[in-house]
Design an enzyme around this catalytic site. Structure first.
Site, PDB file in Angstrom:
ATOM      1  N   VAL A 105       0.859  -1.179   0.000  1.00 32.40           N
ATOM      2  CA  VAL A 105       0.000   0.000   0.000  1.00 32.40           C
ATOM      3  C   VAL A 105       0.897   1.232   0.000  1.00 32.40           C
ATOM      4  O   VAL A 105       1.679   1.430   0.930  1.00 32.40           O
ATOM      5  CB  VAL A 105      -0.938   0.015   1.224  1.00 32.40           C
ATOM      6  N   ASP A 133       7.596   2.299   9.953  1.00 29.76           N
ATOM      7  CA  ASP A 133       7.909   3.261  11.022  1.00 29.76           C
ATOM      8  C   ASP A 133       6.970   3.172  12.222  1.00 29.76           C
ATOM      9  O   ASP A 133       6.912   4.090  13.037  1.00 29.76           O
ATOM     10  CB  ASP A 133       7.908   4.706  10.483  1.00 29.76           C
TER      11      ASP A 133
END
Length: 249
Positions: free
Chosen positions: A29, A112
């Protein structure tokens, strides 16, 4: 029982595995570590509006290396998917994708956001079939790169080619000794070969050399490479006269 013979458990680590995803379906994505999964021969689908693509992802799409859907993520994109990688600049959207993956039991990596990752990529050194990964468990990716480079600098330049040759020999050996009960002997003999030959020897070895070497599997012997090459073309009449140069490993 003597407990000192067992290593101490050190919690807080990860189980580092070589995950075979050949022909598995990987959904990316937005951006993501596309090259990593393409190198593992996965089938990759990218879902992202075209204006959100980075240069590498756009290149992979243009070359037909991945399938591409030009829109934002929809839950139906998870149908028949084995792994999900996301790098969306929208924390709420990322968390929603993570929750959907959990409901469907799909392994996911949310870039992250370590708490929303089933796995980490780490820093990888690649030389042909050789892959070495350094992981800091999401705590210091930059330091992982430094450690990986330090390790790579100390590796022999021909290690990847030598491993390729060993892999080829193992494939040929399985054709010579295919029975499951021969597994222990195959493993023991391959250990002798790996111990007897230097990396340079392995790189120098041709397929003809391997075929000659396999003649010595049955008597469980490993001739030195120089003797092996001297025997080629003469093994049909082999009577043991080369016994002086055969090592038992």
């Amino acid at each position: 029982m003597d407990e000192e013979q067992f290593p101490e458990v050190q919690g807080g680590g990860s189980l580092i595995l070589a995950w075979q995803i050949r022909n598995k379906r990987v959904l990316v994505v937005a951006a993501g570590r596309i090259l990593n999964v393409l190198n593992a021969d996965a089938k990759v689908t990218v879902v992202s509006p075209r204006d959100g693509l980075n240069k590498e992802v756009a290149y992979r799409i243009e070359k037909g290396q991945v399938d591409y859907v030009d829109r934002k993520f929809e839950p139906s994109d998870l149908d028949d998917v084995d792994m999900v990688l996301t790098a969306v600049d929208d924390p709420e959207a990322s968390t929603q994708i993570w929750k959907l993956c959990k409901e469907r039991k799909i392994a996911a990596n949310i870039a992250d956001v370590p708490p929303e990752c089933d796995f980490y990529f780490g820093s990888v050194h690649r030389d042909g079939p050789l892959q070495i990964m350094v992981s800091t468990n999401g705590k210091g990716p930059r330091l992982a790169n430094i450690v990986r480079r330090s390790i790579a600098e100390k590796l022999p330049e021909n290690i990847g080619e030598a491993i390729t040759k060993v892999g080829k020999l193992r494939q040929m050996l399985r054709k010579v000794a295919p029975k499951p009960e021969e597994g222990p002997k195959r493993m023991s003999w391959m250990i002798k070969v790996s111990d007897a030959y230097s990396l340079e020897d392995l790189c120098e070895m041709s397929e003809e050399d391997m075929e000659t070497l396999l003649r010595f599997y049955a008597p469980d012997k490993v001739p030195r490479l120089g003797c092996l090459k001297a025997m080629e073309g003469e093994l049909d009449a082999f009577d043991g006269s080369f016994g002086f140069c055969v090592g038992w490993g």
